[in-house]
Motif scaffolding. Structure first.
Motif, PDB file in Angstrom:
ATOM      1  N   GLN A  61     -54.035  72.610 -52.122  1.00  0.00           N
ATOM      2  CA  GLN A  61     -53.411  71.638 -51.230  1.00  0.00           C
ATOM      3  C   GLN A  61     -52.389  72.306 -50.332  1.00  0.00           C
ATOM      4  OE1 GLN A  61     -51.848  68.460 -53.646  1.00  0.00           O
ATOM      5  NE2 GLN A  61     -53.872  67.600 -54.068  1.00  0.00           N
ATOM      6  N   GLU A  62     -51.676  73.307 -50.847  1.00  0.00           N
ATOM      7  CA  GLU A  62     -50.683  74.015 -50.045  1.00  0.00           C
ATOM      8  C   GLU A  62     -51.348  74.786 -48.907  1.00  0.00           C
ATOM      9  OE1 GLU A  62     -50.838  74.070 -53.328  1.00  0.00           O
ATOM     10  OE2 GLU A  62     -49.026  72.901 -53.843  1.00  0.00           O
ATOM     11  N   GLN A  63     -52.492  75.396 -49.189  1.00  0.00           N
ATOM     12  CA  GLN A  63     -53.209  76.142 -48.146  1.00  0.00           C
ATOM     13  C   GLN A  63     -53.740  75.204 -47.071  1.00  0.00           C
ATOM     14  OE1 GLN A  63     -55.868  78.165 -50.922  1.00  0.00           O
ATOM     15  NE2 GLN A  63     -55.141  80.135 -50.141  1.00  0.00           N
ATOM     16  N   VAL A  64     -54.293  74.066 -47.490  1.00  0.00           N
ATOM     17  CA  VAL A  64     -54.780  73.089 -46.518  1.00  0.00           C
ATOM     18  C   VAL A  64     -53.628  72.615 -45.639  1.00  0.00           C
ATOM     19  CG1 VAL A  64     -55.812  70.814 -46.206  1.00  0.00           C
ATOM     20  CG2 VAL A  64     -56.676  72.331 -47.996  1.00  0.00           C
ATOM     21  N   ALA A  65     -52.503  72.283 -46.261  1.00  0.00           N
ATOM     22  CA  ALA A  65     -51.349  71.790 -45.509  1.00  0.00           C
ATOM     23  C   ALA A  65     -50.879  72.821 -44.492  1.00  0.00           C
ATOM     24  CB  ALA A  65     -50.208  71.437 -46.468  1.00  0.00           C
ATOM     25  N   GLU A  66     -50.842  74.093 -44.870  1.00  0.00           N
ATOM     26  CA  GLU A  66     -50.370  75.123 -43.953  1.00  0.00           C
ATOM     27  C   GLU A  66     -51.299  75.273 -42.756  1.00  0.00           C
ATOM     28  OE1 GLU A  66     -48.545  79.659 -44.078  1.00  0.00           O
ATOM     29  OE2 GLU A  66     -49.506  78.802 -45.853  1.00  0.00           O
ATOM     30  N   LYS A  67     -52.585  75.127 -42.971  1.00  0.00           N
ATOM     31  CA  LYS A  67     -53.535  75.221 -41.862  1.00  0.00           C
ATOM     32  C   LYS A  67     -53.346  74.076 -40.864  1.00  0.00           C
ATOM     33  CE  LYS A  67     -57.201  77.762 -44.240  1.00  0.00           C
ATOM     34  NZ  LYS A  67     -57.165  78.922 -43.342  1.00  0.00           N
ATOM     35  N   LEU A  68     -52.800  72.965 -41.331  1.00  0.00           N
ATOM     36  CA  LEU A  68     -52.624  71.797 -40.478  1.00  0.00           C
ATOM     37  C   LEU A  68     -51.283  71.795 -39.752  1.00  0.00           C
ATOM     38  CD1 LEU A  68     -53.948  69.073 -42.960  1.00  0.00           C
ATOM     39  CD2 LEU A  68     -55.227  70.215 -41.137  1.00  0.00           C
ATOM     40  N   SER A  69     -50.401  72.733 -40.075  1.00  0.00           N
ATOM     41  CA  SER A  69     -49.030  72.685 -39.572  1.00  0.00           C
ATOM     42  C   SER A  69     -48.933  72.853 -38.066  1.00  0.00           C
ATOM     43  CB  SER A  69     -48.181  73.749 -40.268  1.00  0.00           C
ATOM     44  OG  SER A  69     -48.638  75.057 -39.940  1.00  0.00           O
ATOM     45  N   SER A  70     -49.906  73.492 -37.448  1.00  0.00           N
ATOM     46  CA  SER A  70     -49.824  73.761 -36.009  1.00  0.00           C
ATOM     47  C   SER A  70     -50.429  72.663 -35.155  1.00  0.00           C
ATOM     48  CB  SER A  70     -50.523  75.091 -35.693  1.00  0.00           C
ATOM     49  OG  SER A  70     -51.896  75.005 -35.998  1.00  0.00           O
ATOM     50  N   VAL A  71     -50.907  71.582 -35.778  1.00  0.00           N
ATOM     51  CA  VAL A  71     -51.612  70.526 -35.035  1.00  0.00           C
ATOM     52  C   VAL A  71     -50.702  69.323 -34.838  1.00  0.00           C
ATOM     53  CG1 VAL A  71     -53.651  69.064 -34.937  1.00  0.00           C
ATOM     54  CG2 VAL A  71     -53.782  71.302 -36.046  1.00  0.00           C
ATOM     55  N   PRO A  72     -50.189  69.096 -33.628  1.00  0.00           N
ATOM     56  CA  PRO A  72     -49.341  67.935 -33.378  1.00  0.00           C
ATOM     57  C   PRO A  72     -50.154  66.653 -33.276  1.00  0.00           C
ATOM     58  CG  PRO A  72     -49.682  69.136 -31.343  1.00  0.00           C
ATOM     59  CD  PRO A  72     -50.364  69.932 -32.424  1.00  0.00           C
ATOM     60  N   VAL A  73     -49.599  65.576 -33.791  1.00  0.00           N
ATOM     61  CA  VAL A  73     -50.215  64.256 -33.682  1.00  0.00           C
ATOM     62  C   VAL A  73     -49.107  63.236 -33.448  1.00  0.00           C
ATOM     63  CG1 VAL A  73     -52.279  64.721 -35.059  1.00  0.00           C
ATOM     64  CG2 VAL A  73     -50.178  63.999 -36.205  1.00  0.00           C
ATOM     65  N   PHE A  74     -49.499  62.018 -33.095  1.00  0.00           N
ATOM     66  CA  PHE A  74     -48.540  60.983 -32.749  1.00  0.00           C
ATOM     67  C   PHE A  74     -48.801  59.738 -33.589  1.00  0.00           C
ATOM     68  CE2 PHE A  74     -49.212  63.860 -29.286  1.00  0.00           C
ATOM     69  CZ  PHE A  74     -47.932  64.144 -28.834  1.00  0.00           C
ATOM     70  N   VAL A  75     -47.719  59.114 -34.055  1.00  0.00           N
ATOM     71  CA  VAL A  75     -47.816  57.923 -34.900  1.00  0.00           C
ATOM     72  C   VAL A  75     -46.810  56.886 -34.414  1.00  0.00           C
ATOM     73  CG1 VAL A  75     -48.691  59.104 -36.956  1.00  0.00           C
ATOM     74  CG2 VAL A  75     -46.232  59.017 -36.557  1.00  0.00           C
ATOM     75  N   LEU A  76     -46.921  55.687 -34.953  1.00  0.00           N
ATOM     76  CA  LEU A  76     -46.019  54.599 -34.577  1.00  0.00           C
ATOM     77  C   LEU A  76     -45.034  54.343 -35.710  1.00  0.00           C
ATOM     78  CD1 LEU A  76     -48.625  52.077 -33.065  1.00  0.00           C
ATOM     79  CD2 LEU A  76     -47.419  53.957 -31.913  1.00  0.00           C
ATOM     80  N   GLY A  77     -43.775  54.129 -35.331  1.00  0.00           N
ATOM     81  CA  GLY A  77     -42.769  53.843 -36.338  1.00  0.00           C
ATOM     82  C   GLY A  77     -41.604  53.090 -35.742  1.00  0.00           C
ATOM     83  N   ASN A  78     -40.754  52.556 -36.610  1.00  0.00           N
ATOM     84  CA  ASN A  78     -39.510  51.923 -36.181  1.00  0.00           C
ATOM     85  C   ASN A  78     -38.428  52.246 -37.206  1.00  0.00           C
ATOM     86  OD1 ASN A  78     -39.994  50.204 -38.372  1.00  0.00           O
ATOM     87  ND2 ASN A  78     -40.902  48.617 -37.084  1.00  0.00           N
ATOM     88  N   GLU A  79     -37.297  51.553 -37.113  1.00  0.00           N
ATOM     89  CA  GLU A  79     -36.180  51.874 -37.997  1.00  0.00           C
ATOM     90  C   GLU A  79     -36.501  51.622 -39.465  1.00  0.00           C
ATOM     91  OE1 GLU A  79     -35.941  47.625 -36.781  1.00  0.00           O
ATOM     92  OE2 GLU A  79     -36.230  49.536 -35.746  1.00  0.00           O
ATOM     93  N   SER A  80     -37.550  50.864 -39.745  1.00  0.00           N
ATOM     94  CA  SER A  80     -37.910  50.557 -41.131  1.00  0.00           C
ATOM     95  C   SER A  80     -38.900  51.554 -41.728  1.00  0.00           C
ATOM     96  CB  SER A  80     -38.508  49.146 -41.224  1.00  0.00           C
ATOM     97  OG  SER A  80     -37.567  48.190 -40.791  1.00  0.00           O
ATOM     98  N   GLY A  81     -39.527  52.340 -40.901  1.00  0.00           N
ATOM     99  CA  GLY A  81     -40.494  53.308 -41.403  1.00  0.00           C
ATOM    100  C   GLY A  81     -41.734  53.373 -40.538  1.00  0.00           C
ATOM    101  N   LEU A  82     -42.775  53.933 -41.103  1.00  0.00           N
ATOM    102  CA  LEU A  82     -44.052  54.009 -40.403  1.00  0.00           C
ATOM    103  C   LEU A  82     -44.650  52.616 -40.254  1.00  0.00           C
ATOM    104  CD1 LEU A  82     -45.586  57.044 -42.307  1.00  0.00           C
ATOM    105  CD2 LEU A  82     -44.673  57.072 -39.989  1.00  0.00           C
ATOM    106  N   ILE A  83     -45.344  52.412 -39.157  1.00  0.00           N
ATOM    107  CA  ILE A  83     -45.995  51.124 -38.936  1.00  0.00           C
ATOM    108  C   ILE A  83     -47.448  51.233 -39.385  1.00  0.00           C
ATOM    109  CG2 ILE A  83     -46.763  49.477 -37.192  1.00  0.00           C
ATOM    110  CD1 ILE A  83     -44.256  50.173 -35.611  1.00  0.00           C
ATOM    111  N   LEU A  84     -47.779  50.501 -40.429  1.00  0.00           N
ATOM    112  CA  LEU A  84     -49.143  50.481 -40.946  1.00  0.00           C
ATOM    113  C   LEU A  84     -49.853  49.253 -40.396  1.00  0.00           C
ATOM    114  CD1 LEU A  84     -48.475  51.482 -44.665  1.00  0.00           C
ATOM    115  CD2 LEU A  84     -48.792  52.946 -42.663  1.00  0.00           C
ATOM    116  N   ILE A  85     -51.125  49.411 -40.082  1.00  0.00           N
ATOM    117  CA  ILE A  85     -51.892  48.378 -39.381  1.00  0.00           C
ATOM    118  C   ILE A  85     -53.153  48.054 -40.161  1.00  0.00           C
ATOM    119  CG2 ILE A  85     -53.079  47.802 -37.214  1.00  0.00           C
ATOM    120  CD1 ILE A  85     -51.296  49.971 -35.896  1.00  0.00           C
ATOM    121  N   SER A  86     -53.443  46.774 -40.266  1.00  0.00           N
ATOM    122  CA  SER A  86     -54.684  46.331 -40.892  1.00  0.00           C
ATOM    123  C   SER A  86     -55.627  45.836 -39.812  1.00  0.00           C
ATOM    124  CB  SER A  86     -54.422  45.208 -41.897  1.00  0.00           C
ATOM    125  OG  SER A  86     -55.646  44.698 -42.397  1.00  0.00           O
TER     126      SER A  86
END
Length: 244
Positions: free
Chosen positions: A34-59
């Motif tokens: 899992q550590e190796q997988v995570a390190e390979k992903l470290s250079s990939v920027p992505v964008f998410v939605l959030g507010n003061e309460s935390g991440l915004i999860l959508i159904s």
């Protein structure tokens, strides 16, 4: 979840891992940790939605249907902004105080390991998805990863300046084509033996976690150069030394 939103969604805060890529040295073990997988992903920027309460999860479930809400992960800031704008137009109560935040795939991957109920939905950039579909390789959706493919279907290696061999996979079709164009000028015979393949990011993530293919140790994920340039240009610049 609040602690994650504070460190991952601080607008304008860009970790150094987003401004460069890290070459992962081959490891003796076949399956990636899992550590190796995570390190390979470290250079990939992505964008998410959030507010003061935390991440915004959508159904996306229809009324009356049971479905756990998921975190939408966008490959471009514009797609995230467009989604948020349309969602608030359709339902002003959706997330009036939401913002688009910058993080990277490493942080999200690590969060899914600690928060077992956090589900991610990756939203591909439409132009890249169209390029993937046009290749005629059986692509049926997901975030496309483009790669140079040899005649036998295997990944084409790339020799680094330090003598190390990696297998690059591109989030941008144009970035791969630019590399192949350079190859065509310097070595037309080698270029003629290469075609462009595509594989969804989602499938590659599963493969990295479960496969015993040694080549996975040498895969390098290369984010869209335009996205990286945009991040660099919007990053706060350090103040000039006094007297200049």
């Amino acid at each position: 979840m609040k602690s994650f939103i504070r460190r991952a969604l601080a607008l304008g805060a860009i970790g150094s891992s987003l401004l460069g890529t890290t070459l992962i040295a081959p490891n003796a073990a076949l399956a990636l940790t899992q550590e190796q997988v995570a390190e390979k992903l470290s250079s990939v920027p992505v964008f998410v939605l959030g507010n003061e309460s935390g991440l915004i999860l959508i159904s996306s479930a229809e009324d009356g249907q049971a479905e756990e809400p998921s975190l939408y992960v966008f490959m471009t800031e514009q797609d995230a902004e467009t989604f948020l704008s349309r969602a608030n137009e359709a339902n002003p109560e959706f997330a009036p105080n939401a913002q688009v935040g910058l993080t990277n795939l490493e942080r999200l991957y690590e969060e899914t390991q600690t928060e077992g109920d956090l589900q991610l939905i990756y939203v591909p950039e439409q132009d890249e998805a169209s390029e993937a579909a046009a290749l005629g390789t059986g692509y049926q959706g997901g975030v496309p990863l483009f790669f140079a493919r040899l005649e036998d279907g295997s990944l084409a290696p790339l020799q680094q300046n330090n003598g190390e061999t990696v297998f690059p996979m591109f989030f941008s079709h144009d970035d791969l084509e630019a590399l192949l164009a350079d190859l065509g000028e310097s070595n037309p015979e080698a270029r003629a033996a290469i075609s462009v393949g595509v594989l969804p990011l989602e499938a590659r993530l599963v493969e990295m976690e479960t496969s015993e293919d040694e080549a996975l140790n040498q895969i390098r994920l290369l984010p869209d150069s335009e996205t990286i340039n945009s991040i660099q240009q919007s990053a706060p610049q350090p103040p000039a030394p006094e007297g200049e």
